[in-house]
Scaffold this motif. Sequence first.
Motif, PDB file in Angstrom:
ATOM      1  N   VAL A  90     106.780 -57.250 -54.298  1.00  0.00           N
ATOM      2  CA  VAL A  90     105.444 -57.239 -53.703  1.00  0.00           C
ATOM      3  C   VAL A  90     105.620 -57.255 -52.189  1.00  0.00           C
ATOM      4  N   SER A  91     105.007 -56.293 -51.526  1.00  0.00           N
ATOM      5  CA  SER A  91     105.104 -56.164 -50.075  1.00  0.00           C
ATOM      6  C   SER A  91     103.705 -56.268 -49.474  1.00  0.00           C
ATOM      7  N   VAL A  92     103.581 -57.051 -48.405  1.00  0.00           N
ATOM      8  CA  VAL A  92     102.298 -57.221 -47.712  1.00  0.00           C
ATOM      9  C   VAL A  92     102.494 -56.802 -46.263  1.00  0.00           C
ATOM     10  N   ASN A  93     101.644 -55.888 -45.810  1.00  0.00           N
ATOM     11  CA  ASN A  93     101.727 -55.402 -44.430  1.00  0.00           C
ATOM     12  C   ASN A  93     100.341 -55.341 -43.817  1.00  0.00           C
ATOM     13  N   GLU A  94     100.259 -55.676 -42.542  1.00  0.00           N
ATOM     14  CA  GLU A  94      99.013 -55.536 -41.797  1.00  0.00           C
ATOM     15  C   GLU A  94      99.161 -54.333 -40.885  1.00  0.00           C
ATOM     16  N   LEU A  95      98.210 -53.424 -40.986  1.00  0.00           N
ATOM     17  CA  LEU A  95      98.235 -52.199 -40.190  1.00  0.00           C
ATOM     18  C   LEU A  95      97.048 -52.175 -39.241  1.00  0.00           C
ATOM     19  N   ALA A  96      97.258 -51.600 -38.084  1.00  0.00           N
ATOM     20  CA  ALA A  96      96.179 -51.411 -37.117  1.00  0.00           C
ATOM     21  C   ALA A  96      95.765 -49.951 -37.158  1.00  0.00           C
ATOM     22  N   CYS A  97      94.470 -49.716 -37.025  1.00  0.00           N
ATOM     23  CA  CYS A  97      93.958 -48.347 -37.014  1.00  0.00           C
ATOM     24  C   CYS A  97      93.111 -48.152 -35.765  1.00  0.00           C
ATOM     25  N   HIS A  98      93.324 -47.042 -35.102  1.00  0.00           N
ATOM     26  CA  HIS A  98      92.588 -46.767 -33.876  1.00  0.00           C
ATOM     27  C   HIS A  98      91.687 -45.537 -34.022  1.00  0.00           C
ATOM     28  N   LYS A 158      91.828 -53.696 -38.448  1.00  0.00           N
ATOM     29  CA  LYS A 158      93.001 -54.217 -39.165  1.00  0.00           C
ATOM     30  C   LYS A 158      92.808 -53.995 -40.655  1.00  0.00           C
ATOM     31  N   GLU A 159      93.904 -53.703 -41.319  1.00  0.00           N
ATOM     32  CA  GLU A 159      93.887 -53.476 -42.761  1.00  0.00           C
ATOM     33  C   GLU A 159      95.137 -54.122 -43.347  1.00  0.00           C
ATOM     34  N   THR A 160      94.982 -54.812 -44.472  1.00  0.00           N
ATOM     35  CA  THR A 160      96.124 -55.390 -45.164  1.00  0.00           C
ATOM     36  C   THR A 160      96.429 -54.496 -46.362  1.00  0.00           C
ATOM     37  N   VAL A 161      97.675 -54.038 -46.439  1.00  0.00           N
ATOM     38  CA  VAL A 161      98.107 -53.167 -47.519  1.00  0.00           C
ATOM     39  C   VAL A 161      99.106 -53.939 -48.374  1.00  0.00           C
ATOM     40  N   VAL A 162      98.834 -53.991 -49.688  1.00  0.00           N
ATOM     41  CA  VAL A 162      99.708 -54.688 -50.623  1.00  0.00           C
ATOM     42  C   VAL A 162     100.307 -53.643 -51.561  1.00  0.00           C
ATOM     43  N   LEU A 163     101.636 -53.592 -51.612  1.00  0.00           N
ATOM     44  CA  LEU A 163     102.342 -52.676 -52.509  1.00  0.00           C
ATOM     45  C   LEU A 163     103.027 -53.494 -53.594  1.00  0.00           C
ATOM     46  N   VAL A 164     102.942 -52.994 -54.836  1.00  0.00           N
ATOM     47  CA  VAL A 164     103.660 -53.595 -55.955  1.00  0.00           C
ATOM     48  C   VAL A 164     104.574 -52.515 -56.513  1.00  0.00           C
ATOM     49  N   GLN A 182      99.222 -49.489 -54.955  1.00  0.00           N
ATOM     50  CA  GLN A 182      98.851 -49.915 -53.608  1.00  0.00           C
ATOM     51  C   GLN A 182      97.410 -50.353 -53.599  1.00  0.00           C
ATOM     52  N   ALA A 183      97.153 -51.438 -52.899  1.00  0.00           N
ATOM     53  CA  ALA A 183      95.785 -51.893 -52.686  1.00  0.00           C
ATOM     54  C   ALA A 183      95.588 -52.093 -51.192  1.00  0.00           C
ATOM     55  N   SER A 184      94.466 -51.641 -50.687  1.00  0.00           N
ATOM     56  CA  SER A 184      94.126 -51.822 -49.276  1.00  0.00           C
ATOM     57  C   SER A 184      92.937 -52.756 -49.170  1.00  0.00           C
ATOM     58  N   ILE A 185      93.065 -53.730 -48.310  1.00  0.00           N
ATOM     59  CA  ILE A 185      91.991 -54.697 -48.067  1.00  0.00           C
ATOM     60  C   ILE A 185      91.632 -54.571 -46.598  1.00  0.00           C
ATOM     61  N   HIS A 186      90.400 -54.254 -46.313  1.00  0.00           N
ATOM     62  CA  HIS A 186      89.970 -53.954 -44.950  1.00  0.00           C
ATOM     63  C   HIS A 186      89.688 -55.221 -44.148  1.00  0.00           C
ATOM     64  N   LYS A 187      90.740 -56.035 -44.050  1.00  0.00           N
ATOM     65  CA  LYS A 187      90.706 -57.280 -43.278  1.00  0.00           C
ATOM     66  C   LYS A 187      92.112 -57.531 -42.746  1.00  0.00           C
ATOM     67  N   ALA A 188      92.208 -58.333 -41.700  1.00  0.00           N
ATOM     68  CA  ALA A 188      93.507 -58.780 -41.206  1.00  0.00           C
ATOM     69  C   ALA A 188      94.115 -59.735 -42.228  1.00  0.00           C
ATOM     70  N   VAL A 189      95.430 -59.836 -42.252  1.00  0.00           N
ATOM     71  CA  VAL A 189      96.133 -60.701 -43.199  1.00  0.00           C
ATOM     72  C   VAL A 189      95.538 -62.107 -43.194  1.00  0.00           C
ATOM     73  N   GLN A 190      95.288 -62.655 -42.021  1.00  0.00           N
ATOM     74  CA  GLN A 190      94.771 -64.020 -41.900  1.00  0.00           C
ATOM     75  C   GLN A 190      93.418 -64.211 -42.580  1.00  0.00           C
ATOM     76  N   GLN A 191      92.653 -63.155 -42.758  1.00  0.00           N
ATOM     77  CA  GLN A 191      91.309 -63.252 -43.327  1.00  0.00           C
ATOM     78  C   GLN A 191      91.256 -62.962 -44.824  1.00  0.00           C
ATOM     79  N   VAL A 192      92.347 -62.497 -45.408  1.00  0.00           N
ATOM     80  CA  VAL A 192      92.362 -62.130 -46.826  1.00  0.00           C
ATOM     81  C   VAL A 192      92.290 -63.387 -47.692  1.00  0.00           C
ATOM     82  N   THR A 193      91.438 -63.330 -48.716  1.00  0.00           N
ATOM     83  CA  THR A 193      91.282 -64.448 -49.647  1.00  0.00           C
ATOM     84  C   THR A 193      91.803 -64.041 -51.026  1.00  0.00           C
ATOM     85  N   GLU A 194      91.933 -65.018 -51.893  1.00  0.00           N
ATOM     86  CA  GLU A 194      92.362 -64.733 -53.263  1.00  0.00           C
ATOM     87  C   GLU A 194      91.350 -63.824 -53.965  1.00  0.00           C
TER      88      GLU A 194
END
Length: 98
Positions: A39-47, A54-60, A68-80
Motif C-alpha cells: 500500500v502506497s500513499v502519496n500527496e500530489l500537488a496540482c496547479h 492537493k490530492e492524496t493517491v493511494v495505490l494497492v 488506485q484511489a484518489s482523495i481530493h484532500k491533503a494527506v493531513q485532512q484524509v479521514t477513515e
Amino acid sequence: MSRAFVNPLARGTAGVVDRARAIKQWTRHRLALPDEAVVSVNELACHLPGCPPKETVVLVMQGGKTIQASIHKAVQQVTEDDVAVAFAAHVPASGRYG
C-alpha cells in the motif's frame, strides 16, 4: 531582508508520516489485505485550473493487480471515512480484495 531558503525535499508538516501510516492501515483493514500486499500513499500537488490544490493517491498492489484511489484532500485532512468512500467500489461481496 532576504527570504529564508525553503528546502523542497524536506518532509512536510509534522504528523504527515503518521497520517500516511494511518491511511495505509485503514486501507488494509477496509480491503482485508494480506501482509504481502503493498500500500502506497502519496500527496500530489496540482496547479491546473479546476484541479484541487492537493490530492492524496493511494495505490494497492497485490498479485499483479493494482488499484488506485484518489482523495481530493491533503494527506493531513484524509479521514477513515474518506478511505472507505474511495475504495467502496473495490470491496467485493466477500469483503476481501484480490
